[in-house]
Design an enzyme around this catalytic site. Sequence first.
Site, mmCIF file in Angstrom:
data_model
loop_
_atom_site.group_PDB
_atom_site.id
_atom_site.type_symbol
_atom_site.label_atom_id
_atom_site.label_comp_id
_atom_site.label_asym_id
_atom_site.label_seq_id
_atom_site.Cartn_x
_atom_site.Cartn_y
_atom_site.Cartn_z
ATOM 1 N N GLN A 94 -5.317 -1.330 -7.096
ATOM 2 C CA GLN A 94 -5.961 -0.462 -6.121
ATOM 3 C C GLN A 94 -6.641 0.705 -6.827
ATOM 4 O OE1 GLN A 94 -3.933 2.552 -3.340
ATOM 5 N NE2 GLN A 94 -4.184 0.777 -2.003
ATOM 6 N N ASP B 76 0.821 -1.214 0.000
ATOM 7 C CA ASP B 76 0.000 0.000 0.000
ATOM 8 C C ASP B 76 0.856 1.266 0.000
ATOM 9 O OD1 ASP B 76 -2.519 1.314 0.047
ATOM 10 O OD2 ASP B 76 -2.363 1.624 2.202
ATOM 11 N N SER C 242 -6.950 5.464 -0.029
ATOM 12 C CA SER C 242 -7.221 4.186 -0.676
ATOM 13 C C SER C 242 -8.712 3.871 -0.556
ATOM 14 C CB SER C 242 -6.406 3.070 -0.014
ATOM 15 O OG SER C 242 -5.033 3.354 -0.060
#
Length: 296
Positions: free
Chosen positions: A288, A214, A238
């Site tokens: 993502q 991430d 996110s």
Amino acid sequence: MDQSTPTDTPPEQLVQGLIDLLDVEEIDRDLYRGKRQPGGVGRVFGGQVIAQALQAAQRSTESPKIAHSLHAYFMRPGNEDYPIIFRVVRDFEGRSFATRRVIAMQRGEPILNMAASFQAPEEGLRHQDPMPDVPGPDALRSEAELRHQIIDEIPEKFRRFMLRGRPIEIRPVHPRSWFGREKREPKQDSWFRLVAPIGDDAAMHRAILAYASDMALLGTATLAHGINGMMDNVQSASLDHALWLHEDFRADEWLLYSCDSPWAGHARSFNRGKIYTQDGRLVASVAQEGLMRLRG
């Protein structure tokens, strides 16, 4: 994220801090507690929630099945003032595959939903994309070195956060400016690894990779627009996160994270990543969607 860790903290202590953070506590059957980041302020790092959720799912799944994919949605920002409670639901248990759902909660409200799938090892047909032709990590400077080089340019309000010691070292192939506005192709490659070796617990290595996955994605999309998360008029977060684990690896050995962003629009960006070992094996893939909004 911890904003108080000094830069001279021993590497082994930094890594042990990350291991302790991701070592969720079993409260009851299929119920776990994730620790707070010591000294953490504000919003919980999304990679921490994903990694702790994966650990909870792994703790509920018996060997020989191992995690091969996870799909998560962020619903609310986590608060560093509180631990996170993870409830695991055992949706399916077959001979070859198992599926788990994990709900991450703070103060009675869900902040993340995740589904994870596990498979007993078996052989099959093989192919993979080749690793990009980029310089190796030994030829590159770390982000820590690059940040200290521009220490006088870092605004005071960001300095402590940017210069703190980190358990994961990152060496970008083409360093970006954290405060510049130049536009470039939304692609970036960087090497990363833990700053000290750890044991052979494969589940912990997978959790650490989930944590690290991430770190670069949201910033990839911003490259095309000459913006960055340090700007007051940029809002980013996110929205979801998907990770596929293909092969065995070690998080304390160099891994190449190759990211690109093929699309952005409607205040959202789509970002992809491939993770390779130094000898060229594709060990994980990531996708993502993130919020990328200009205020005002």
